[in-house]
Design a protein around this motif. Structure first.
Motif, PDB file in Angstrom:
ATOM      1  N   ALA A 152      55.454  50.478  59.325  1.00 47.52           N
ATOM      2  CA  ALA A 152      56.593  49.559  59.437  1.00 47.52           C
ATOM      3  C   ALA A 152      57.910  50.321  59.490  1.00 47.52           C
ATOM      4  N   ILE A 153      58.022  51.389  58.689  1.00 44.52           N
ATOM      5  CA  ILE A 153      59.248  52.207  58.725  1.00 44.52           C
ATOM      6  C   ILE A 153      59.393  52.864  60.093  1.00 44.52           C
ATOM      7  N   LYS A 154      58.296  53.406  60.622  1.00 51.43           N
ATOM      8  CA  LYS A 154      58.341  54.033  61.943  1.00 51.43           C
ATOM      9  C   LYS A 154      58.749  53.019  63.011  1.00 51.43           C
ATOM     10  N   ASN A 155      58.178  51.820  62.951  1.00 51.44           N
ATOM     11  CA  ASN A 155      58.534  50.785  63.927  1.00 51.44           C
ATOM     12  C   ASN A 155      60.000  50.382  63.805  1.00 51.44           C
ATOM     13  N   SER A 156      60.507  50.328  62.583  1.00 54.34           N
ATOM     14  CA  SER A 156      61.924  49.992  62.394  1.00 54.34           C
ATOM     15  C   SER A 156      62.821  51.056  63.012  1.00 54.34           C
ATOM     16  N   VAL A 157      62.461  52.325  62.821  1.00 52.58           N
ATOM     17  CA  VAL A 157      63.257  53.421  63.386  1.00 52.58           C
ATOM     18  C   VAL A 157      63.211  53.378  64.909  1.00 52.58           C
ATOM     19  N   VAL A 158      62.017  53.148  65.477  1.00 49.32           N
ATOM     20  CA  VAL A 158      61.878  53.076  66.931  1.00 49.32           C
ATOM     21  C   VAL A 158      62.704  51.921  67.492  1.00 49.32           C
ATOM     22  N   LEU A 159      62.659  50.778  66.817  1.00 49.30           N
ATOM     23  CA  LEU A 159      63.415  49.619  67.273  1.00 49.30           C
ATOM     24  C   LEU A 159      64.916  49.893  67.255  1.00 49.30           C
ATOM     25  N   VAL A 160      65.408  50.457  66.160  1.00 54.85           N
ATOM     26  CA  VAL A 160      66.844  50.717  66.038  1.00 54.85           C
ATOM     27  C   VAL A 160      67.300  51.740  67.076  1.00 54.85           C
ATOM     28  N   ILE A 161      66.557  52.832  67.209  1.00 58.84           N
ATOM     29  CA  ILE A 161      66.954  53.880  68.156  1.00 58.84           C
ATOM     30  C   ILE A 161      66.887  53.365  69.596  1.00 58.84           C
ATOM     31  N   GLY A 162      65.833  52.619  69.925  1.00 60.52           N
ATOM     32  CA  GLY A 162      65.696  52.101  71.284  1.00 60.52           C
ATOM     33  C   GLY A 162      66.815  51.150  71.662  1.00 60.52           C
ATOM     34  N   VAL A 163      67.130  50.220  70.773  1.00 57.38           N
ATOM     35  CA  VAL A 163      68.187  49.252  71.074  1.00 57.38           C
ATOM     36  C   VAL A 163      69.549  49.934  71.106  1.00 57.38           C
ATOM     37  N   LEU A 164      69.790  50.889  70.194  1.00 57.09           N
ATOM     38  CA  LEU A 164      71.065  51.604  70.199  1.00 57.09           C
ATOM     39  C   LEU A 164      71.249  52.396  71.485  1.00 57.09           C
ATOM     40  N   ALA A 165      70.195  53.069  71.932  1.00 53.88           N
ATOM     41  CA  ALA A 165      70.298  53.844  73.174  1.00 53.88           C
ATOM     42  C   ALA A 165      70.611  52.937  74.358  1.00 53.88           C
ATOM     43  N   ALA A 166      69.910  51.807  74.453  1.00 54.32           N
ATOM     44  CA  ALA A 166      70.176  50.880  75.552  1.00 54.32           C
ATOM     45  C   ALA A 166      71.571  50.279  75.450  1.00 54.32           C
ATOM     46  N   SER A 167      72.002  49.946  74.232  1.00 54.01           N
ATOM     47  CA  SER A 167      73.318  49.334  74.050  1.00 54.01           C
ATOM     48  C   SER A 167      74.436  50.284  74.452  1.00 54.01           C
ATOM     49  N   ILE A 168      74.327  51.544  74.034  1.00 57.89           N
ATOM     50  CA  ILE A 168      75.401  52.503  74.323  1.00 57.89           C
ATOM     51  C   ILE A 168      75.446  52.833  75.813  1.00 57.89           C
ATOM     52  N   VAL A 169      74.275  53.111  76.408  1.00 57.70           N
ATOM     53  CA  VAL A 169      74.250  53.512  77.817  1.00 57.70           C
ATOM     54  C   VAL A 169      74.684  52.358  78.718  1.00 57.70           C
ATOM     55  N   PHE A 170      73.998  51.228  78.606  1.00 54.57           N
ATOM     56  CA  PHE A 170      74.307  50.103  79.493  1.00 54.57           C
ATOM     57  C   PHE A 170      75.624  49.427  79.114  1.00 54.57           C
ATOM     58  N   GLY A 171      75.943  49.407  77.821  1.00 60.04           N
ATOM     59  CA  GLY A 171      77.227  48.845  77.415  1.00 60.04           C
ATOM     60  C   GLY A 171      78.394  49.628  77.979  1.00 60.04           C
ATOM     61  N   THR A 172      78.268  50.964  77.988  1.00 59.25           N
ATOM     62  CA  THR A 172      79.327  51.796  78.562  1.00 59.25           C
ATOM     63  C   THR A 172      79.452  51.576  80.068  1.00 59.25           C
ATOM     64  N   LEU A 173      78.315  51.541  80.758  1.00 62.74           N
ATOM     65  CA  LEU A 173      78.343  51.338  82.214  1.00 62.74           C
ATOM     66  C   LEU A 173      78.947  49.984  82.578  1.00 62.74           C
ATOM     67  N   ILE A 174      78.519  48.936  81.891  1.00 66.12           N
ATOM     68  CA  ILE A 174      79.040  47.598  82.195  1.00 66.12           C
ATOM     69  C   ILE A 174      80.524  47.509  81.861  1.00 66.12           C
ATOM     70  N   ALA A 175      80.930  48.120  80.739  1.00 63.63           N
ATOM     71  CA  ALA A 175      82.349  48.098  80.368  1.00 63.63           C
ATOM     72  C   ALA A 175      83.196  48.814  81.410  1.00 63.63           C
ATOM     73  N   LEU A 176      82.699  49.940  81.923  1.00 60.39           N
ATOM     74  CA  LEU A 176      83.441  50.659  82.961  1.00 60.39           C
ATOM     75  C   LEU A 176      83.559  49.831  84.235  1.00 60.39           C
ATOM     76  N   LEU A 177      82.502  49.108  84.575  1.00 64.25           N
ATOM     77  CA  LEU A 177      82.551  48.270  85.774  1.00 64.25           C
ATOM     78  C   LEU A 177      83.505  47.088  85.589  1.00 64.25           C
ATOM     79  N   LEU A 178      83.445  46.468  84.417  1.00 65.91           N
ATOM     80  CA  LEU A 178      84.286  45.288  84.180  1.00 65.91           C
ATOM     81  C   LEU A 178      85.747  45.655  83.950  1.00 65.91           C
ATOM     82  N   ASN A 179      86.024  46.927  83.720  1.00 68.45           N
ATOM     83  CA  ASN A 179      87.399  47.350  83.508  1.00 68.45           C
ATOM     84  C   ASN A 179      88.178  47.452  84.817  1.00 68.45           C
ATOM     85  N   ASN A 180      87.485  47.382  85.945  1.00 74.91           N
ATOM     86  CA  ASN A 180      88.138  47.426  87.253  1.00 74.91           C
ATOM     87  C   ASN A 180      88.585  46.031  87.672  1.00 74.91           C
TER      88      ASN A 180
END
Length: 304
Positions: free
Chosen positions: A82-110
């Motif tokens: 359960a601890i391993k799954n929690s770590v995988v979930l947090v890291i996976g969502v954080l990676a997607a949030s930062i990468v795609f959030g940055t890309l979308i923010a850069l696009l919407l800033n135009n």
């Protein structure tokens, strides 16, 4: 005249106390403090008490058993899964949030036609409740028979995938990412609004290409809001429950059982309040340790 002035100055009250009077605010704050203590500390103390008891809902009353619940907790392989799954979930969502959030923010800033509508649509998924988002993805998108993804795969000549059986954790990460990427986009887009355009213009005039401007100007400017996104999302994702309960029920097996869901299983499936309380105390300790490191990292980043 000088003596009179000196006498008046000597007898005059200090400037800080002339127009205001010091008021003891403790009596006014005390009711709120008491309510907060009752709201937070008492449940925590009750949970701590239960964690040292053999408290089974099927065989009351509760009896003291020392630290036996913690011993079972740390020797149970499902706890570490359960601890391993929690770590995988947090890291996976954080990676997607930062990468795609940055890309979308850069696009919407135009500036482009329909910019306001695009920003609204990009942020809208964050306001969808977790069970509703889980049902949308489970039945309308990821279902191998009636889901949109399965239909696209059929059109491409591929065999539809039963996502929640073949890749359950990936499916859960996709759903949580769909909800939290808009949050990261909102924070990062707000930060981009405060970026000094003179720096970008000067870099452009000096011949800096788009990637160089992004690397040396935009991304350093986004480091602080990214650290805030990491801190807030980590705290919320550690208590992720609704999507898992709605889609996979922690399965198949324990493939998506996080620490939060393990507490639910012990309390309401196994009826062992003592074991669930021990797991809850352990989760609180882990969350506070993580919060301390994240808050220190964010404060250092802000001071820099």
């Amino acid at each position: 005249m000088d003596q009179g002035s000196a006498t008046l100055k000597a007898t005059a009250p200090p400037a800080a106390t002339r127009g205001s009077r010091q008021v003891n605010t403790l009596p006014m704050l005390l009711p709120a403090i008491i309510v907060l203590l009752l709201w937070s500390v008492l449940p925590l103390l009750r949970t701590l008490l239960y964690s040292f008891q053999h408290y089974d809902l099927m065989t009351p009353p509760a009896t003291f058993n020392g630290g036996l619940n913690y011993r079972y907790l740390f020797t149970d392989p499902s706890t570490w899964i359960a601890i391993k799954n929690s770590v995988v979930l947090v890291i996976g969502v954080l990676a997607a949030s930062i990468v795609f959030g940055t890309l979308i923010a850069l696009l919407l800033n135009n500036d482009f036609p329909g910019q306001s509508v695009a920003r609204l649509l990009a942020i809208a998924p964050f306001f969808v409740m977790s069970p509703v988002a889980a049902l949308i993805w489970k039945n309308l998108l990821l279902d191998p028979v009636s889901g949109l993804f399965g239909w696209f795969m059929t059109l491409a000549g591929l065999h539809p995938i039963a996502w929640f059986s073949v890749a359950p954790m990936t499916s859960v990460i996709i759903i949580y990412s769909w909800r939290w990427i808009p949050f990261a986009t909102l924070i990062l887009l707000t930060a981009l609004q405060s970026l000094d355009t003179d720096q970008l213009e000067a870099a452009r005039m000096d011949g800096a290409k788009g990637f160089a401007r992004l690397r040396y100007i935009v991304l350093p400017h986004l480091l602080r809001p990214i650290s805030i996104v990491i801190m807030l999302e980590s705290i919320f994702l550690l208590s992720a429950f609704a999507v898992i309960y709605t889609t996979t029920n922690g399965g198949p097996g324990d493939a998506t059982t996080t620490l939060t869901y393990l507490i639910f299983i012990k309390a309401l499936n196994d009826f062992s309040i003592g074991s669930a309380s021990a797991a809850g105390v352990f989760a609180i300790v882990l969350a506070n340790i993580l919060a301390v490191f994240l808050i220190r990292a964010v404060s250092r980043n802000l001071q820099a």
